[in-house]
Design an enzyme around this catalytic site. Structure first.
Site, PDB file in Angstrom:
ATOM      1  N   GLY A  14       0.843  -1.266  -0.068  1.00 39.47           N
ATOM      2  CA  GLY A  14      -0.068   0.034   0.052  1.00 39.47           C
ATOM      3  C   GLY A  14       0.924   1.342   0.035  1.00 39.47           C
ATOM      4  N   ARG A  75       1.072  -5.508  -5.240  1.00 40.02           N
ATOM      5  CA  ARG A  75       1.341  -6.534  -4.550  1.00 40.02           C
ATOM      6  C   ARG A  75       1.699  -7.818  -5.399  1.00 40.02           C
ATOM      7  NH1 ARG A  75      -0.337  -4.565   0.431  1.00 40.02           N
ATOM      8  NH2 ARG A  75      -2.023  -3.099   0.155  1.00 40.02           N
ATOM      9  N   ASP A 106       5.432  -4.776   6.308  1.00 41.30           N
ATOM     10  CA  ASP A 106       5.971  -5.999   6.706  1.00 41.30           C
ATOM     11  C   ASP A 106       6.006  -7.015   5.791  1.00 41.30           C
ATOM     12  OD1 ASP A 106       3.184  -6.505   7.028  1.00 41.30           O
ATOM     13  OD2 ASP A 106       2.887  -7.147   9.150  1.00 41.30           O
ATOM     14  N   THR A 128       4.173   2.525   6.224  1.00 39.03           N
ATOM     15  CA  THR A 128       2.672   2.098   5.951  1.00 39.03           C
ATOM     16  C   THR A 128       1.872   3.288   6.919  1.00 39.03           C
ATOM     17  OG1 THR A 128       1.208   0.491   6.998  1.00 39.03           O
ATOM     18  CG2 THR A 128       3.413   0.849   7.770  1.00 39.03           C
ATOM     19  N   ASP A 130      -0.737   2.564   8.690  1.00 37.23           N
ATOM     20  CA  ASP A 130      -1.170   1.792   9.892  1.00 37.23           C
ATOM     21  C   ASP A 130      -0.285   2.004  11.228  1.00 37.23           C
ATOM     22  OD1 ASP A 130      -3.569   0.956   8.631  1.00 37.23           O
ATOM     23  OD2 ASP A 130      -2.511  -0.677   7.620  1.00 37.23           O
ATOM     24  N   ASP A 132       1.811  -0.058  12.199  1.00 31.58           N
ATOM     25  CA  ASP A 132       1.696  -1.449  12.808  1.00 31.58           C
ATOM     26  C   ASP A 132       3.349  -2.160  12.578  1.00 31.58           C
ATOM     27  OD1 ASP A 132       1.940  -1.474   9.916  1.00 31.58           O
ATOM     28  OD2 ASP A 132       0.084  -3.427   9.926  1.00 31.58           O
ATOM     29  N   ARG A 174      -7.204  -2.602   9.325  1.00 29.89           N
ATOM     30  CA  ARG A 174      -7.679  -3.984   9.301  1.00 29.89           C
ATOM     31  C   ARG A 174      -7.310  -4.878  10.695  1.00 29.89           C
ATOM     32  NH1 ARG A 174      -6.386  -4.273   3.982  1.00 29.89           N
ATOM     33  NH2 ARG A 174      -4.729  -5.552   4.515  1.00 29.89           N
TER      34      ARG A 174
END
Length: 323
Positions: A14, A75, A106, A128, A130, A132, A174
């Site tokens: 992303g 991707r 990741d 990213t 996120d 995360d 998510r």
């Protein structure tokens, strides 16, 4: 360890605001150290398909303020297979690339691991929205994404207040609730739902809305991370249980776009320059990170084995201030 003469840079997974700042830093830091730099387009797919071009200082002129990634991203399922991984490494060598900087999350780090195992010096940069990636306190794109979401939430609040509604606002995340948590505190939300904490008990949300209405609160904001469930269904159930008109709003992919904030530009630049320094030093299978006020690096294998939770202090703060 052979001397690094040519490096490549790619963005994978992303997109995130600030990726262009990191690309720019990789290219210019490489050139300033006498290296040749090649851009790998469309992530690992571009490496497998040999979509590679030479880059110079003008290739990255006037991009630091732009969202997305000038190298494009994708991707790549082929990169999950040993034959695809070997082909990617062989194509890097064919292009004369000695080391690659991978910018992504990741999943992209796992691809960097495979390149390293196949003999290509590889450094990863956390990109990213996120937040995360467990080994780092910051990831490129998070600050911009939160600011974009908060701006949207503030506008939704205006019409929510005008009509005395409850607005369920879905943000990205998510499996990680960092965006939801930060947006909840920043917007003064009545309730913030994070996948790491939400137990599915909607009665807590409904009871809080009812109790706040009793003390004079005439509109309500519920922040829902996408991983917690259907926002439209939640809004319907809130309206049925409370009698308060409720609407769902999904902010969606606009959180990925837009001009990066100053923080994303600065951190992206620092990550990119650090990655080049590591390649020049002969390092491989490393990920650049920000920890305790410093730009550091970790072994990718160790980084991927780490786990990350939402900030407990901020989670408790959001609950305390929304009562």
């Amino acid at each position: 360890m052979s001397e690094i003469k040519t490096i490549g840079v790619l963005t994978s997974g992303g997109d995130a605001p600030g990726m262009n700042a990191a690309i720019r830093a990789v290219v210019r830091a490489g050139l300033n150290n006498g290296l040749k730099v090649k851009g790998i387009h469309r992530g690992y797919l571009g490496l497998i398909e040999e979509d590679i071009s030479d880059m110079n200082t003008m290739s990255v002129s006037d991009i630091i303020h732009r969202g997305g990634t000038i190298l494009n991203s994708s991707r790549c399922l082929e990169m999950m297979k040993p034959e695809g991984q070997k082909l990617a490494a062989d194509n890097a060598r064919k292009a004369g690339i000695d080391g690659i900087v991978v910018i992504g999350g990741d999943g992209s780090f796992k691809g960097a691991q495979r390149l390293s195992e196949n003999g290509i010096n590889t450094i990863a940069i956390p990109g990213t929205i996120d937040l995360d990636i467990a080994c780092t306190e910051y990831t490129i794109g998070f600050d911009t994404a939160v600011n974009t979401a908060v701006e949207a939430i503030d506008k939704i609040r205006d019409t929510s207040a005008s009509h005395e509604r409850c607005s369920v606002i879905e943000v990205m995340g998510r499996t990680a609730g960092h965006i939801a948590l930060w947006c909840g505190i920043s917007s003064g939300a009545d309730f913030s739902m994070a996948p790491e904490r939400y137990d599915g008990d909607e009665s807590k949300i409904i009871d809080k809305i009812i109790n706040r209405r009793k003390v004079g609160k005439m509109h309500h904001i519920v922040i829902n991370a996408e991983g917690c469930g259907d926002s439209y269904g939640l809004a319907e159930r809130i309206e049925k249980a409370t009698g308060i008109e409720s609407r769902a709003n999904i902010i969606g992919h606009m959180q990925r776009g837009g001009n990066p904030t100053a923080r994303d530009r600065v951190y992206g630049s620092a990550f990119g320059a650090k990655a080049v320094d590591l390649l020049i030093a002969g390092m491989t299978n490393r990920v650049v990170a920000y920890k305790d006020g410093e730009f550091v690096d970790y072994d990718i294998d160790s980084a991927l084995s780490m786990t990350k939770d939402v900030d407990q202090l901020l989670y408790e703060l959001g609950n305390r201030l929304s009562r």
